[in-house]
Motif scaffolding. Sequence first.
Motif, PDB file in Angstrom:
ATOM      1  N   ASP A  21      45.513  29.837  51.042  1.00  0.00           N
ATOM      2  CA  ASP A  21      46.138  31.048  51.582  1.00  0.00           C
ATOM      3  C   ASP A  21      45.172  31.694  52.572  1.00  0.00           C
ATOM      4  O   ASP A  21      44.008  31.931  52.236  1.00  0.00           O
ATOM      5  CB  ASP A  21      46.442  32.050  50.458  1.00  0.00           C
ATOM      6  CG  ASP A  21      47.545  31.551  49.537  1.00  0.00           C
ATOM      7  OD1 ASP A  21      48.319  30.689  49.965  1.00  0.00           O
ATOM      8  OD2 ASP A  21      47.626  32.038  48.406  1.00  0.00           O
ATOM      9  N   LYS A  49      52.860  28.595  52.412  1.00  0.00           N
ATOM     10  CA  LYS A  49      51.660  28.669  51.577  1.00  0.00           C
ATOM     11  C   LYS A  49      50.952  27.323  51.560  1.00  0.00           C
ATOM     12  O   LYS A  49      51.551  26.294  51.315  1.00  0.00           O
ATOM     13  CB  LYS A  49      52.024  29.070  50.146  1.00  0.00           C
ATOM     14  CG  LYS A  49      52.587  30.476  50.041  1.00  0.00           C
ATOM     15  CD  LYS A  49      52.629  30.942  48.627  1.00  0.00           C
ATOM     16  CE  LYS A  49      51.238  31.231  48.116  1.00  0.00           C
ATOM     17  NZ  LYS A  49      51.220  31.762  46.750  1.00  0.00           N
ATOM     18  N   ASN A  50      49.649  27.390  51.817  1.00  0.00           N
ATOM     19  CA  ASN A  50      48.756  26.270  51.605  1.00  0.00           C
ATOM     20  C   ASN A  50      49.013  25.047  52.478  1.00  0.00           C
ATOM     21  O   ASN A  50      49.691  24.116  52.092  1.00  0.00           O
ATOM     22  CB  ASN A  50      48.791  25.824  50.141  1.00  0.00           C
ATOM     23  CG  ASN A  50      48.182  26.842  49.225  1.00  0.00           C
ATOM     24  OD1 ASN A  50      47.945  27.961  49.632  1.00  0.00           O
ATOM     25  ND2 ASN A  50      47.938  26.477  47.994  1.00  0.00           N
ATOM     26  N   ARG A 101      56.010  32.489  56.531  1.00  0.00           N
ATOM     27  CA  ARG A 101      54.710  31.935  56.190  1.00  0.00           C
ATOM     28  C   ARG A 101      54.922  30.710  55.304  1.00  0.00           C
ATOM     29  O   ARG A 101      55.891  30.624  54.558  1.00  0.00           O
ATOM     30  CB  ARG A 101      53.822  32.949  55.455  1.00  0.00           C
ATOM     31  CG  ARG A 101      54.409  33.448  54.132  1.00  0.00           C
ATOM     32  CD  ARG A 101      53.526  34.522  53.548  1.00  0.00           C
ATOM     33  NE  ARG A 101      54.129  35.164  52.390  1.00  0.00           N
ATOM     34  CZ  ARG A 101      54.007  34.739  51.152  1.00  0.00           C
ATOM     35  NH1 ARG A 101      53.320  33.653  50.882  1.00  0.00           N
ATOM     36  NH2 ARG A 101      54.567  35.388  50.155  1.00  0.00           N
ATOM     37  N   HIS A 149      42.063  36.643  53.206  1.00  0.00           N
ATOM     38  CA  HIS A 149      43.229  36.739  52.318  1.00  0.00           C
ATOM     39  C   HIS A 149      43.003  37.778  51.225  1.00  0.00           C
ATOM     40  O   HIS A 149      43.716  38.762  51.139  1.00  0.00           O
ATOM     41  CB  HIS A 149      43.524  35.360  51.726  1.00  0.00           C
ATOM     42  CG  HIS A 149      44.622  35.341  50.722  1.00  0.00           C
ATOM     43  ND1 HIS A 149      45.909  35.719  51.027  1.00  0.00           N
ATOM     44  CD2 HIS A 149      44.631  34.976  49.414  1.00  0.00           C
ATOM     45  CE1 HIS A 149      46.668  35.606  49.947  1.00  0.00           C
ATOM     46  NE2 HIS A 149      45.903  35.152  48.951  1.00  0.00           N
ATOM     47  N   ASN A 173      49.421  26.000  42.850  1.00  0.00           N
ATOM     48  CA  ASN A 173      49.179  25.928  44.288  1.00  0.00           C
ATOM     49  C   ASN A 173      47.824  25.299  44.559  1.00  0.00           C
ATOM     50  O   ASN A 173      46.933  25.905  45.135  1.00  0.00           O
ATOM     51  CB  ASN A 173      49.278  27.322  44.916  1.00  0.00           C
ATOM     52  CG  ASN A 173      50.706  27.814  44.953  1.00  0.00           C
ATOM     53  OD1 ASN A 173      51.637  27.022  45.099  1.00  0.00           O
ATOM     54  ND2 ASN A 173      50.902  29.102  44.801  1.00  0.00           N
ATOM     55  N   SER A 202      38.061  34.925  49.202  1.00  0.00           N
ATOM     56  CA  SER A 202      38.906  33.791  49.600  1.00  0.00           C
ATOM     57  C   SER A 202      38.286  33.023  50.762  1.00  0.00           C
ATOM     58  O   SER A 202      37.753  33.611  51.697  1.00  0.00           O
ATOM     59  CB  SER A 202      40.306  34.268  49.977  1.00  0.00           C
ATOM     60  OG  SER A 202      40.254  35.151  51.079  1.00  0.00           O
ATOM     61  N   HIS A 228      48.972  37.037  54.288  1.00  0.00           N
ATOM     62  CA  HIS A 228      49.240  35.666  54.712  1.00  0.00           C
ATOM     63  C   HIS A 228      49.561  35.659  56.207  1.00  0.00           C
ATOM     64  O   HIS A 228      49.960  36.670  56.773  1.00  0.00           O
ATOM     65  CB  HIS A 228      50.421  35.070  53.947  1.00  0.00           C
ATOM     66  CG  HIS A 228      50.206  34.977  52.471  1.00  0.00           C
ATOM     67  ND1 HIS A 228      50.440  36.042  51.612  1.00  0.00           N
ATOM     68  CD2 HIS A 228      49.786  33.954  51.700  1.00  0.00           C
ATOM     69  CE1 HIS A 228      50.165  35.668  50.381  1.00  0.00           C
ATOM     70  NE2 HIS A 228      49.768  34.412  50.395  1.00  0.00           N
ATOM     71  N   ARG A 286      44.858  34.269  56.480  1.00  0.00           N
ATOM     72  CA  ARG A 286      45.464  35.079  57.537  1.00  0.00           C
ATOM     73  C   ARG A 286      44.674  34.841  58.817  1.00  0.00           C
ATOM     74  O   ARG A 286      43.492  35.174  58.906  1.00  0.00           O
ATOM     75  CB  ARG A 286      45.423  36.572  57.155  1.00  0.00           C
ATOM     76  CG  ARG A 286      46.290  37.447  58.076  1.00  0.00           C
ATOM     77  CD  ARG A 286      47.751  37.399  57.651  1.00  0.00           C
ATOM     78  NE  ARG A 286      48.622  37.917  58.692  1.00  0.00           N
ATOM     79  CZ  ARG A 286      48.998  39.189  58.796  1.00  0.00           C
ATOM     80  NH1 ARG A 286      48.585  40.082  57.935  1.00  0.00           N
ATOM     81  NH2 ARG A 286      49.805  39.560  59.765  1.00  0.00           N
ATOM     82  N   HIS A 320      43.327  34.307  42.876  1.00  0.00           N
ATOM     83  CA  HIS A 320      44.690  34.633  42.513  1.00  0.00           C
ATOM     84  C   HIS A 320      45.173  33.657  41.438  1.00  0.00           C
ATOM     85  O   HIS A 320      44.855  32.466  41.464  1.00  0.00           O
ATOM     86  CB  HIS A 320      45.603  34.587  43.734  1.00  0.00           C
ATOM     87  CG  HIS A 320      45.528  35.831  44.552  1.00  0.00           C
ATOM     88  ND1 HIS A 320      45.919  35.891  45.870  1.00  0.00           N
ATOM     89  CD2 HIS A 320      45.114  37.089  44.235  1.00  0.00           C
ATOM     90  CE1 HIS A 320      45.735  37.126  46.333  1.00  0.00           C
ATOM     91  NE2 HIS A 320      45.256  37.862  45.357  1.00  0.00           N
ATOM     92  N   HIS A 322      46.401  30.038  41.670  1.00  0.00           N
ATOM     93  CA  HIS A 322      45.433  29.027  42.104  1.00  0.00           C
ATOM     94  C   HIS A 322      44.434  28.681  40.994  1.00  0.00           C
ATOM     95  O   HIS A 322      43.522  27.882  41.211  1.00  0.00           O
ATOM     96  CB  HIS A 322      44.690  29.505  43.346  1.00  0.00           C
ATOM     97  CG  HIS A 322      45.573  29.603  44.547  1.00  0.00           C
ATOM     98  ND1 HIS A 322      45.602  28.651  45.551  1.00  0.00           N
ATOM     99  CD2 HIS A 322      46.507  30.528  44.895  1.00  0.00           C
ATOM    100  CE1 HIS A 322      46.501  28.995  46.459  1.00  0.00           C
ATOM    101  NE2 HIS A 322      47.060  30.132  46.079  1.00  0.00           N
ATOM    102  N   SER A 381      50.777  42.296  54.762  1.00  0.00           N
ATOM    103  CA  SER A 381      50.660  40.907  54.322  1.00  0.00           C
ATOM    104  C   SER A 381      49.236  40.393  54.392  1.00  0.00           C
ATOM    105  O   SER A 381      48.484  40.710  55.311  1.00  0.00           O
ATOM    106  CB  SER A 381      51.564  40.004  55.173  1.00  0.00           C
ATOM    107  OG  SER A 381      51.450  38.665  54.733  1.00  0.00           O
TER     108      SER A 381
END
Length: 295
Positions: free
Chosen positions: A123, A288-289, A286, A102, A4, A106, A252, A125, A35, A38, A250
Amino acid sequence: MSVNGKVIPHTPLAVDFWQVRKCPGTRLFFLSHMHSDHTVGLTSTWSNRPIYCSPTTATLLRLKLQVKEKWIHPLELDEPYLLPMDDIGKEKLTVTLIEANHCPGSVMFLFEGYFGSILYTGDFRYTPSMLHSRQQATQQIKEIIRRHPNHNVVIGLYALGKESLLVELAKEFKTWVEVSFERMQTLKALELPDVFTTEPGAGRIRVVEQSKICSANVHKWDKEQPTLAILPTSRPLVPFHPNVHVVPYSDHSSYQELEDFVSALKPTSLVPIVAMWFRDQDDSYRMKNETGRGV
């Protein structure tokens, strides 16, 4: 494991992408968070270029992957940094790290240079509604535990993330939270409140890897002592045992939060990095990225 990360086209920049042979022209490497999806390809033998990240991620990078100190360049959040893009410093860019909400450390990256402006979200939120859903999920978990005062509690988590939930539960129920030695190293590095222990049986709440929450283990724990298993996750899991509780917690953004984010930012274009949409437990979605150009 999926990668990712991305080499940003027409720039010497790579974020969360560590396959150096595939990007020989890349000079500046950035890590959004720790994470494992990544950090694919990033190991203790990294010796190519400096890695730019947040101070918290830098601490975890040393601890978890043993990357040599000379390659780790922590940058403070919300401060613009001028970085050279070539050996002679002719071309430069400005990068600003922005809280991603996140997991610990992050960030999003705002790049500004000859290519224009690029916001690399990774990632994240989006605020302001992000706190509301987390608070609801935390209250739901507290209610589950309150309804079972004689049960021990096992919480399934990934290696990083949701530490604030654990601290809140420890304070609410006035108990130690038992963790593994490896997780304790991470928690100490994050300088969290002193509510964690590695002593077996010292507290009512215990943290395990999410994959350990399975029928065989739940049955075994319940025979030893009545036990609840809680999975705070946005993944669409179906409880497989009466004592297993899946709570939609979550890290995200939901689909609506992504829409709000894009509406507020008004980028000239959006570039998906992983073009996959996931349906969450609460019927939200959601992606991702995302990378937004023209911020």
